[in-house]
Design a protein around this motif. Structure first.
Motif, PDB file in Angstrom:
ATOM      1  N   CYS A  91       3.470   2.721  21.072  1.00 33.59           N
ATOM      2  CA  CYS A  91       3.819   1.834  21.964  1.00 33.59           C
ATOM      3  C   CYS A  91       4.956   0.922  21.319  1.00 33.59           C
ATOM      4  O   CYS A  91       4.887   0.755  19.610  1.00 33.59           O
ATOM      5  N   SER A  92       5.815   0.592  21.408  1.00 33.88           N
ATOM      6  CA  SER A  92       7.075   0.027  20.770  1.00 33.88           C
ATOM      7  C   SER A  92       6.412  -1.685  19.517  1.00 33.88           C
ATOM      8  O   SER A  92       5.450  -2.317  20.229  1.00 33.88           O
ATOM      9  N   TRP A  93       7.108  -1.626  18.331  1.00 36.05           N
ATOM     10  CA  TRP A  93       6.769  -2.942  17.789  1.00 36.05           C
ATOM     11  C   TRP A  93       7.544  -3.335  16.742  1.00 36.05           C
ATOM     12  O   TRP A  93       8.343  -2.587  15.958  1.00 36.05           O
ATOM     13  N   THR A  94       7.332  -4.279  16.433  1.00 36.44           N
ATOM     14  CA  THR A  94       7.904  -5.112  15.134  1.00 36.44           C
ATOM     15  C   THR A  94       7.128  -5.097  14.104  1.00 36.44           C
ATOM     16  O   THR A  94       6.175  -6.033  13.911  1.00 36.44           O
ATOM     17  N   PHE A  95       7.901  -5.000  12.605  1.00 32.22           N
ATOM     18  CA  PHE A  95       7.352  -4.924  11.374  1.00 32.22           C
ATOM     19  C   PHE A  95       7.871  -6.818  11.127  1.00 32.22           C
ATOM     20  O   PHE A  95       9.316  -6.990  11.616  1.00 32.22           O
ATOM     21  N   HIS A  96       6.993  -7.444  11.599  1.00 26.92           N
ATOM     22  CA  HIS A  96       7.109  -9.304  11.094  1.00 26.92           C
ATOM     23  C   HIS A  96       7.235  -9.518   9.954  1.00 26.92           C
ATOM     24  O   HIS A  96       8.330  -9.204   9.033  1.00 26.92           O
ATOM     25  N   ARG A  97       8.136 -10.687   9.460  1.00 24.95           N
ATOM     26  CA  ARG A  97       8.568 -11.186   8.370  1.00 24.95           C
ATOM     27  C   ARG A  97       7.712 -11.618   6.972  1.00 24.95           C
ATOM     28  O   ARG A  97       7.919 -11.841   5.663  1.00 24.95           O
ATOM     29  N   ALA A  98       6.422 -10.090   7.238  1.00 24.08           N
ATOM     30  CA  ALA A  98       6.577  -9.578   5.888  1.00 24.08           C
ATOM     31  C   ALA A  98       7.076  -9.162   5.156  1.00 24.08           C
ATOM     32  O   ALA A  98       7.380  -9.273   3.627  1.00 24.08           O
ATOM     33  N   ILE A  99       7.983  -8.768   5.406  1.00 22.40           N
ATOM     34  CA  ILE A  99       9.372  -7.987   5.026  1.00 22.40           C
ATOM     35  C   ILE A  99       9.963  -9.020   3.765  1.00 22.40           C
ATOM     36  O   ILE A  99      10.140  -8.997   2.786  1.00 22.40           O
TER      37      ILE A  99
ATOM     38  N   PRO B 188       5.495   6.038  14.133  1.00 21.86           N
ATOM     39  CA  PRO B 188       5.581   5.386  15.659  1.00 21.86           C
ATOM     40  C   PRO B 188       5.916   3.967  16.246  1.00 21.86           C
ATOM     41  O   PRO B 188       5.012   3.701  15.694  1.00 21.86           O
ATOM     42  N   GLY B 189       6.610   4.360  16.874  1.00 24.30           N
ATOM     43  CA  GLY B 189       6.752   2.467  17.636  1.00 24.30           C
ATOM     44  C   GLY B 189       7.640   1.903  17.158  1.00 24.30           C
ATOM     45  O   GLY B 189       8.234   0.781  17.700  1.00 24.30           O
ATOM     46  N   LEU B 190       8.410   1.896  15.413  1.00 21.48           N
ATOM     47  CA  LEU B 190       8.669   1.371  14.605  1.00 21.48           C
ATOM     48  C   LEU B 190      10.146   1.221  15.325  1.00 21.48           C
ATOM     49  O   LEU B 190      10.983   1.726  15.351  1.00 21.48           O
ATOM     50  N   ASP B 191      11.035  -0.103  16.192  1.00 21.52           N
ATOM     51  CA  ASP B 191      12.131  -0.165  16.274  1.00 21.52           C
ATOM     52  C   ASP B 191      12.239  -1.844  15.781  1.00 21.52           C
ATOM     53  O   ASP B 191      13.759  -1.337  16.792  1.00 21.52           O
TER      54      ASP B 191
ATOM     55  N   ALA C 151      -0.673  -4.918  27.725  1.00 24.37           N
ATOM     56  CA  ALA C 151      -0.275  -5.682  27.032  1.00 24.37           C
ATOM     57  C   ALA C 151       1.069  -4.141  25.696  1.00 24.37           C
ATOM     58  O   ALA C 151       0.124  -2.753  26.211  1.00 24.37           O
ATOM     59  N   ASP C 152       1.512  -3.827  26.028  1.00 23.93           N
ATOM     60  CA  ASP C 152       3.032  -2.502  25.378  1.00 23.93           C
ATOM     61  C   ASP C 152       3.745  -2.630  24.492  1.00 23.93           C
ATOM     62  O   ASP C 152       4.408  -0.998  24.269  1.00 23.93           O
ATOM     63  N   GLN C 153       3.717  -3.970  23.872  1.00 25.92           N
ATOM     64  CA  GLN C 153       4.777  -4.004  23.015  1.00 25.92           C
ATOM     65  C   GLN C 153       4.041  -4.634  21.443  1.00 25.92           C
ATOM     66  O   GLN C 153       3.463  -5.817  22.075  1.00 25.92           O
ATOM     67  N   PHE C 154       4.446  -4.941  20.598  1.00 25.06           N
ATOM     68  CA  PHE C 154       3.354  -5.789  19.184  1.00 25.06           C
ATOM     69  C   PHE C 154       3.996  -6.049  18.303  1.00 25.06           C
ATOM     70  O   PHE C 154       5.016  -5.201  18.261  1.00 25.06           O
ATOM     71  N   VAL C 155       3.732  -6.956  17.615  1.00 20.10           N
ATOM     72  CA  VAL C 155       4.663  -7.499  16.422  1.00 20.10           C
ATOM     73  C   VAL C 155       2.968  -7.630  14.747  1.00 20.10           C
ATOM     74  O   VAL C 155       2.022  -7.933  15.146  1.00 20.10           O
TER      75      VAL C 155
END
Length: 231
Positions: free
Chosen positions: A116-124, A141-144, A87-91
């Motif tokens: 790794c690239s990652w998404t900050f999810h709907r916690a926002i 790092p990685g937050l895109d 796995a190389d992308q996360f949420v």
């Protein structure tokens, strides 16, 4: 030529993943247990999906319902296990009991992702101050990407916030891509695209029979056509 908009589809298993890719999905969000709004899938499930499709996969890092980090040792161990499996992308995304960003928990998990690239999810969408949250996360790092409906309810309520945040795209804390999901409907797409938002996330909308049924390639293809139409 304009770049293609991103269509991300929730997948629970390899059947979902195969149908989503066939319908034109660009990326999958991998979860289990939608009764808890999506938790970390088993590593074996990740491997099966990775073997079934060749599009990018973003894997949820969330062990309990809600937005608390829970058992961080266990979560970090799961993140490392998934990394080892390829796995190389996360949420991910964690809040404290007052709706503030749990920055220490986020930083600890992100440290295990090795850039790794990652998404900050709907916690926002449940944060007490989404602007402050964005600025606190800026530079990690990685937050895109931010997955957001613009509100704690759905895109209907959050549309003004989404449009405002899209207009702030060059500012610190607002340079990440906005991925719209949470009550997203086809009717929202043209206005979001016109505002420069070019990433869309669907779950139930890809499942004509609801969460008890699989992803429909035809439903995904309808969304593919809609998000491509105005780009």
């Amino acid at each position: 030529m304009s770049k293609r908009a991103v269509l991300e589809v929730i997948a629970l298993d390899a059947e979902d993943a195969t149908a989503a890719q066939a319908g034109g999905a660009d990326r999958l969000e991998l979860v289990t247990d939608m009764a808890a709004d999506g938790l970390t899938p088993a590593t074996a499930a990740f491997r099966a999906i990775r073997a079934a499709v060749d599009i990018p996969l973003r894997v949820m890092l969330r062990l309990v319902d809600g937005f608390a980090a829970g058992d961080l040792d266990r979560l970090v161990a799961r993140a490392r296990e998934l990394r080892d499996a390829g796995a190389d992308q996360f949420v991910l995304g964690f809040l404290d009991p007052h709706g503030g960003l749990d920055l220490s928990a986020v930083e600890r998990v992100v440290a295990a992702l090795d850039g790794c690239s990652w998404t900050f999810h709907r916690a926002i969408d449940h944060a007490a101050d989404r602007d402050a949250l964005r600025k606190q996360l800026d530079g990690l790092p990685g937050l895109d990407t931010y997955l957001t409906a613009g509100s704690a309810t759905d895109v209907d309520d959050g549309l003004p916030t989404l449009l405002t945040e899209a207009a702030r795209g060059g500012e610190p804390g607002y340079q990440q891509r906005i991925l719209v999901g949470g009550g997203l409907r086809l009717a929202h797409v043209p206005r979001l695209l016109a505002a420069g938002i070019d990433a869309f996330h669907i779950g139930g909308a890809a499942r004509p029979r609801g969460w008890s049924g699989p992803v429909s390639a035809e439903a995904v293809a309808e969304w593919r056509k809609a998000v491509d139409a105005a780009v």
